[in-house]
Design an enzyme around this catalytic site. Sequence first.
Site, PDB file in Angstrom:
ATOM      1  N   TYR A  58       0.852  -1.183   0.000  1.00 55.58           N
ATOM      2  CA  TYR A  58       0.000   0.000   0.000  1.00 55.58           C
ATOM      3  C   TYR A  58       0.892   1.238   0.000  1.00 55.58           C
ATOM      4  CZ  TYR A  58      -3.955  -3.007   1.425  1.00 55.58           C
ATOM      5  OH  TYR A  58      -4.923  -3.969   1.504  1.00 55.58           O
ATOM      6  N   LEU A 211     -18.503  -1.614   2.075  1.00 55.96           N
ATOM      7  CA  LEU A 211     -19.237  -0.502   1.470  1.00 55.96           C
ATOM      8  C   LEU A 211     -18.892  -0.360  -0.012  1.00 55.96           C
ATOM      9  CD1 LEU A 211     -19.039   2.182   4.311  1.00 55.96           C
ATOM     10  CD2 LEU A 211     -20.901   0.589   3.782  1.00 55.96           C
ATOM     11  N   ARG A 213     -16.154   0.144  -1.633  1.00 55.92           N
ATOM     12  CA  ARG A 213     -15.282   1.284  -1.932  1.00 55.92           C
ATOM     13  C   ARG A 213     -16.054   2.601  -1.963  1.00 55.92           C
ATOM     14  NH1 ARG A 213     -14.176  -3.309  -4.244  1.00 55.92           N
ATOM     15  NH2 ARG A 213     -12.074  -4.161  -4.057  1.00 55.92           N
ATOM     16  N   SER A 217     -22.115   3.472   0.273  1.00 52.31           N
ATOM     17  CA  SER A 217     -22.004   4.178   1.549  1.00 52.31           C
ATOM     18  C   SER A 217     -23.118   5.192   1.748  1.00 52.31           C
ATOM     19  CB  SER A 217     -20.663   4.910   1.635  1.00 52.31           C
ATOM     20  OG  SER A 217     -20.620   5.977   0.691  1.00 52.31           O
TER      21      SER A 217
END
Length: 336
Positions: A58, A211, A213, A217
Amino acid sequence: MTMNNRSLGTTGPQVSALGLGCMGMSALYGEADRTESVATVHAALEAGVTLLDTGDFYAMGHNEMLIGEALRTAPAARREQALVSVKFGALRDPDGNWSGYDGRPAAVKNFAAYSLQRLGVDHIDVYRIARVDPDVPIEETVGAIAELVEKGYVRHIGLSEAGAETIRRAAATAPISDLQIEYSLISRGIEDRILPTTRELGIGITAYGVLSRGLISGHFSRDRQLAVTDFRAHSPRFQGENLQHNLNLVEALRKIAEGKGVTVAQTAIAWVLSRGEDIVPLVGARTRERLSEALGALDVTLDEADLSAIEEAVPADAAAGERYPEAQMAHLDSER
């Protein structure tokens, strides 16, 4: 808020009912504020969240160093409660491009050595290859992690995006604590073969993308402009007619959420929580505000009528578009 613990399978540790996925604090979802990211990790620990999830790739180690900073500056009692899950194996170049996966035993130990240093810890709580390396038998990759367990550098062995047969082979090699895999209202592919397999073998699930991404949401709009470096700018579910179709599903879900006096995100997270005590949702909150909203899902109770209404509003396989671009889907052992 009630933070009950759940178990990462029969061989894994007890963890909080929700985990914090930290990837978005470093990469793939636009700019993030480092100070706010560290504060969000601290707020999560203060709220009783114990599971922190990251990957050594990451932003090429940035996320591990960020978590290391957050742990180093947290109160001792909170730092000691944290359990860190690390994914490894994804290969990057200086331009940020992806170039496959490496699950060779020597590479496993090499990746672990760097992660321990960046995190500033003497052991990793759960260690897993991010994607199954098609050129290396899973027995060899898992066997190498098992050697790290014997030496005390790793506590528990996990898997990520592995298919049912791979899971069985891995579990026959060494105890597997959990499988990390995408699972949400609009990503339910694990229900047919993978989830029955993990339950048969006593392996827990850490569910990422709960969610989708941000898609479900309740905060994502059709006219939102995404940077070219944002994963969603290339994700099939966020493109054109697919996006409009998927946002229509969100609006159907919003009606149910509003009827309960909660948010869309809380409803979506509560749905994943309702799927079983062996499933721990990872929430990808990048700010304390979004974390607070996600934690509110712990107080949402979905009865049979609610679950039926949700199923009618967002049936299985209702989403338009694959969850990854075609080239990335080809790397998913879980899809084979």
